[in-house]
Structures are given as structure tokens and as C-alpha cells.
Design a protein around this motif. Structure first.
Motif, mmCIF file in Angstrom:
data_model
loop_
_atom_site.group_PDB
_atom_site.id
_atom_site.type_symbol
_atom_site.label_atom_id
_atom_site.label_comp_id
_atom_site.label_asym_id
_atom_site.label_seq_id
_atom_site.Cartn_x
_atom_site.Cartn_y
_atom_site.Cartn_z
ATOM 1 N N GLU A 59 -30.754 -31.909 -29.478
ATOM 2 C CA GLU A 59 -29.845 -30.864 -28.999
ATOM 3 C C GLU A 59 -30.646 -29.726 -28.384
ATOM 4 O O GLU A 59 -31.363 -29.002 -29.092
ATOM 5 C CB GLU A 59 -29.058 -30.300 -30.186
ATOM 6 N N ASP A 62 -29.189 -23.660 -25.752
ATOM 7 C CA ASP A 62 -28.782 -22.948 -24.539
ATOM 8 C C ASP A 62 -28.676 -21.459 -24.895
ATOM 9 O O ASP A 62 -27.718 -21.024 -25.521
ATOM 10 C CB ASP A 62 -27.433 -23.505 -24.063
ATOM 11 N N ALA A 65 -25.626 -19.472 -24.041
ATOM 12 C CA ALA A 65 -24.423 -19.786 -24.818
ATOM 13 C C ALA A 65 -24.409 -19.091 -26.181
ATOM 14 O O ALA A 65 -23.347 -18.876 -26.756
ATOM 15 C CB ALA A 65 -24.315 -21.301 -25.018
ATOM 16 N N ILE A 66 -25.572 -18.739 -26.704
ATOM 17 C CA ILE A 66 -25.578 -18.140 -28.054
ATOM 18 C C ILE A 66 -25.920 -16.644 -28.070
ATOM 19 O O ILE A 66 -25.744 -15.988 -29.086
ATOM 20 C CB ILE A 66 -26.546 -18.884 -29.017
ATOM 21 N N ALA A 186 -27.430 -22.149 -33.016
ATOM 22 C CA ALA A 186 -27.013 -23.041 -31.922
ATOM 23 C C ALA A 186 -26.279 -24.264 -32.476
ATOM 24 O O ALA A 186 -25.287 -24.725 -31.891
ATOM 25 C CB ALA A 186 -28.232 -23.473 -31.103
ATOM 26 N N LEU A 187 -26.720 -24.787 -33.614
ATOM 27 C CA LEU A 187 -26.044 -25.952 -34.201
ATOM 28 C C LEU A 187 -24.632 -25.599 -34.651
ATOM 29 O O LEU A 187 -23.682 -26.340 -34.402
ATOM 30 C CB LEU A 187 -26.855 -26.497 -35.381
ATOM 31 N N ASN A 190 -22.441 -25.175 -31.662
ATOM 32 C CA ASN A 190 -22.119 -26.433 -30.995
ATOM 33 C C ASN A 190 -21.144 -27.300 -31.788
ATOM 34 O O ASN A 190 -20.895 -28.449 -31.438
ATOM 35 C CB ASN A 190 -23.395 -27.241 -30.720
ATOM 36 N N TYR A 192 -21.359 -28.295 -35.075
ATOM 37 C CA TYR A 192 -21.865 -29.112 -36.187
ATOM 38 C C TYR A 192 -21.557 -28.400 -37.495
ATOM 39 O O TYR A 192 -22.412 -27.741 -38.085
ATOM 40 C CB TYR A 192 -23.357 -29.357 -36.038
#
Ligand SMILES: [Zn+2]
Length: 433
Positions: A59, A62, A65-66, A186-187, A190, A192
Motif C-alpha cells: 500500500e 498518499d 490524501a492524509i 494511511a492504513l 484507506n 483497513y
């Protein structure tokens, strides 16, 4: 779902996998995953995920995005070729409660490595006379590849007995737990997510109850460069930095004043620590240093706000500069790169805490110690921003972040026992046909 296997059968299956776990941990430690060099260690652990029957995925992080999300920490480095790794077990008819098992892949620098008894990335297994336990030395063996290996060991042993978790299990190997937490963030961002998240940081088989927040910042001081011939006319930025270091030490003393320490931290000696981590100044032995940047780490209690701490730091820097003959006209600048981490608490009496405490009790015959930590971990993202109960429960360690870091393999085995029961209880088990 199947009945849980007998403890004696689990114990035997875990013992039979011990050499495998030690070998895999040693190989993983050899991939020294300091900041920017995580890729090989990530590729290695993705293979281990596959070996125990999980699928794996890389993964990319980005940053755009965060960067607006709560919990984000600013950076001045790149995420190129530095993926997180995720492993999946996703049974078609998921029955139990879903679970994240998370262990950061990054390790801190072993420097000065010349002080180590042997190569920090050449792991060594030794039975120590003083406690009779078998330990693995190596940077990252304890913090925290050893802990991550415990859940892989537990899942492998359950697999050997023909069991798989009845619910979705997500394995996470994030980067940057040691400097930002942006890997774990980030996880979460996304998608998760799961019903609980366990992070086996090396906290001696205790259960994490609360942790402080951590802020990184740097202070830049500009001096006046001259040849040493004219030293009298110059202003040395390195020496002026001492004014600020002393002022921040005073702030640290005030922060640990018993009157302002919350009850939950009253038993901890010196809970909030200032660290002077890196100092970079000057560039020539015969030139008065014209610039100096000092990088600091400061803690904050759960419930305290990052912006309040920023204000206190900047005010203290301003006050110290105001009474200095040079700095009053050339004030230091404060900049924030790295950890902007809030403190956090975990409710050990919820369903997740109860299940984990019970699994520990079944094996050890007593309640686990509750830990009040003076450091941060990635549990904050799950608890604070994604409503996923998360705590730490991992093996015994020595000298994490220091010289001759080591993890007890016997303690890892005990943690693996507890985890195998916990996974069975939380996720349920299915017997393969
Ligand atoms: Zn750690």
C-alpha cells in the motif's frame, strides 16, 4: 465454529513452531528497516504472510490524501518506495469479530553501532545466566519485530492444528511508527478497519492502559559568521542554542510539577521528557558558526492539546530570546516536522480488554499488569480517530532504542500462547476439513 483447542495442545503446537519463529525473526531483523530503508523488510514479511496462508498487498502512502486528517504529522521527506504491507484472511462467511494485528516495521537507528557487542543487524541468540531466559539481540528484534512475530507464530501454530480464524483478520506492517505514525494513519484512512486492533509492542506482557503524546519540533538560530580572527565581532549560533535548550529544560521541570501532573501519571517518575535529539550547527572549525538547528522531542499528557503545548514552547522560546542581547533582535524560529501525537487512554474493561485479560489470565494465572506509558504508539489512531479499541500486549525487552537491544524469546512464546487463545476467542475458529 469449532470449540477452542485444549491449552495443552496449543502449547505443544506453539513449541513445535518455535525454531521457525526464531529463524523468521532473525531473517527479518537482518533487513535493517531504518527510515527510508524499509522496502526489503516489507518484502520479507509479505512472504511470511503468504507462508502462513494470508494474502498480502503493498500500500503506497498518499501524503495528499492524509495530510488534512486528524493525527497527521508533517514531514520533509519522501514516501517513494516506502509502502505499508497488509495481509488478509477474509473467510467467505465471516462469523466472529474482526481483528487487526499491527506491528510497525521501522526501527530506530542503531548508532553508535560501534558500541554494540555485535552487529546490530546480525541477530544473535543467547541464553542469559542471570534470568535463565533465551534472548535475541538486534536492532528491531524487540521494537518491534519480535512482537509482530508473536501473532504470526500464533496463526502458524493454529494453522498446524488445522484451525483458521472464523472472522476477518488483517495483518498490518506500517512504516513510521517511530517518527510520525503516518503509516498507521494511511492504513486507517484507506479503510483497513476492524472490531479491535492489537499491537504487540515490547511492554513485558502488560496491557497498555494509557500513553503520553509526543511532539517533535526544531529551533533554528542564526548567528553572525566571522573568521575566528574577528571572533569578538561574531555571534556563535551553536553557543546561542544553549540559551534555548536551558529555557526548554525549565519548561520541562514545570511540566512535571506534581501539581499539574494528572492522577493517572502521579506514580510515574518524571512522566514528561524533553529530549535534545539532534544538533546541527556550523560548517567550519575556523568559522564562527552562523546557523544552528536543534531538534527536540517533548511529551504531553492524555487530554492535553497539541496547540496548547505549541503555545507554551513558543512562549518560552520568545521569553528566553527577549532577554538575550543577540536573540532579542534575531529571534529563533520554531518549526514542526515529525510527531504531532496526542496522548490517549484505552478502556481495559471493554469487550476487547476483557477478552485479552482473560486470555492472559488463563495462561498466567493472574491479571496482566496495566501499563501507563511515557512514550507513544500507533494505538492512538485506532482509539482516537477510528473508534477501534486498540491496546498493546507484547514480549519482554531490554534496551529498546539503545545499545544491545534484545527480546526474550521465552517471553515471545508466552505472548504467542496468550494470543492464540485470544484470537480463538475473539475471532472464533474454523477447523479445516
Ligand atoms: Zn515500537
Amino acid at each position: 465454529m469449532s470449540a477452542l483447542p485444549a491449552q495443552s495442545d496449543l502449547q505443544a503446537a506453539i513449541l513445535a513452531r518455535r525454531n521457525w519463529a526464531v529463524e523468521r525473526l532473525g531473517a527479518w531483523v537482518r533487513h535493517g528497516s531504518v527510515l527510508g530503508q524499509e522496502l526489503q523488510a516489507q518484502e520479507y514479511i509479505a512472504d511470511v504472510y503468504e507462508e502462513i496462508g494470508f494474502s498480502s498487498r503493498f500500500e503506497t502512502i498518499d501524503i495528499d490524501a492524509i495530510s488534512k486528517l486528524p493525527g497527521y504529522s508533517p514531514v520533509d521527506w519522501s514516501y517513494h518506495n516506502r509502502p505499508n504491507v497488509v495481509g488478509f484472511h477474509d473467510p467467505p462467511s465471516s462469523k466472529g469479530r474482526s481483528l487487526i494485528l499491527n506491528g510497525h516495521v521501522d526501527v530506530v537507528s542503531p548508532e553508535p553501532s560501534s558500541l554494540w557487542t555485535s552487529d546490530p543487524f546480525g541477530p544473535r541468540v543467547v541464553k542469559e545466566e542471570e534470568d535463565g531466559e533465551t534472548w535475541m539481540y538486534g536492532r528491531g528484534a524487540a521494537d518491534m519485530k519480535g512482537g509482530s512475530m508473536c501473532y504470526l507464530w500464533a496463526l502458524a501454530a493454529l494453522g498446524d492444528m488445522g484451525y483458521t480464524p472464523a472472522s476477518k483478520v488483517i495483518l498490518q506492517s506500517p512504516i513510521e511508527e517511530e517518527c510520525t505514525g503516518n503509516g498507521a494513519l494511511a492504513l486507517c484512512a484507506n479503510g483497513y478497519t476492524a472490531d479491535a486492533c492489537l499491537i504487540p509492542e515490547p511492554f513485558a506482557e502488560s496491557i497498555l492502559r494509557r500513553q503520553v503524546g509526543v511532539m517533535w519540533f526544531d529551533v533554528r538560530i542564526v548567528g553572525k559568521t566571522t573568521h575566528v580572527l574577528g571572533t569578538g565581532a561574531g555571534v556563535n549560533a551553536i553557543e546561542k542554542s544553549w540559551v534555548i535548550i536551558q529555557a526548554l529544560r525549565e519548561l520541562e521541570v514545570e511540566t512535571n510539577d506534581p501539581d499539574r501532573v494528572p492522577d493517572s501519571y502521579k506514580d510515574i517518575e518524571h512522566p514528561i521528557n524533553l529530549n535534545v535529539g539532534i544538533i546541527t550547527g556550523g560548517d567550519w572549525a575556523s568559522t564562527v558558526a552562523g546557523e544552528c538547528v536543534t531538534r527536540f522531542r517533548f511529551g504531553l499528557f492524555p487530554g492535553e492539546s497539541l496547540s496548547d503545548l505549541k503555545n507554551r514552547i513558543e512562549k518560552r522560546v520568545r521569553e528566553a530570546a527577549a532577554v538575550d542581547s543577540w536573540l532579542k533582535d534575531f529571534p529563533p524560529t520554531v518549526n514542526y516536522v515529525g510527531f504531532q501525537a496526542e496522548g490517549c487512554e484505552f478502556d481495559v474493561s471493554g469487550d476487547f480488554g476483557k477478552a485479552l485479560r482473560q486470555a492472559h489470565g488463563n495462561w498466567r494465572g493472574s491479571e496482566p499488569v496495566e501499563l501507563t506509558a511515557t512514550c507513544t504508539t500507533d494505538v492512538r489512531f485506532f482509539n482516537l480517530y477510528y473508534d477501534i479499541p486498540s491496546t498493546c500486549y507484547g514480549p519482554k525487552s531490554r534496551n529498546i532504542h539503545g545499545v544491545d537491544e534484545k527480546v526474550s524469546i521465552d517471553s515471545m512464546q508466552r505472548v504467542t500462547e496468550v494470543m492464540s487463545s485470544f484470537i480463538g476467542d475473539w475471532c472464533g475458529l474454523e477447523k479445516r476439513g
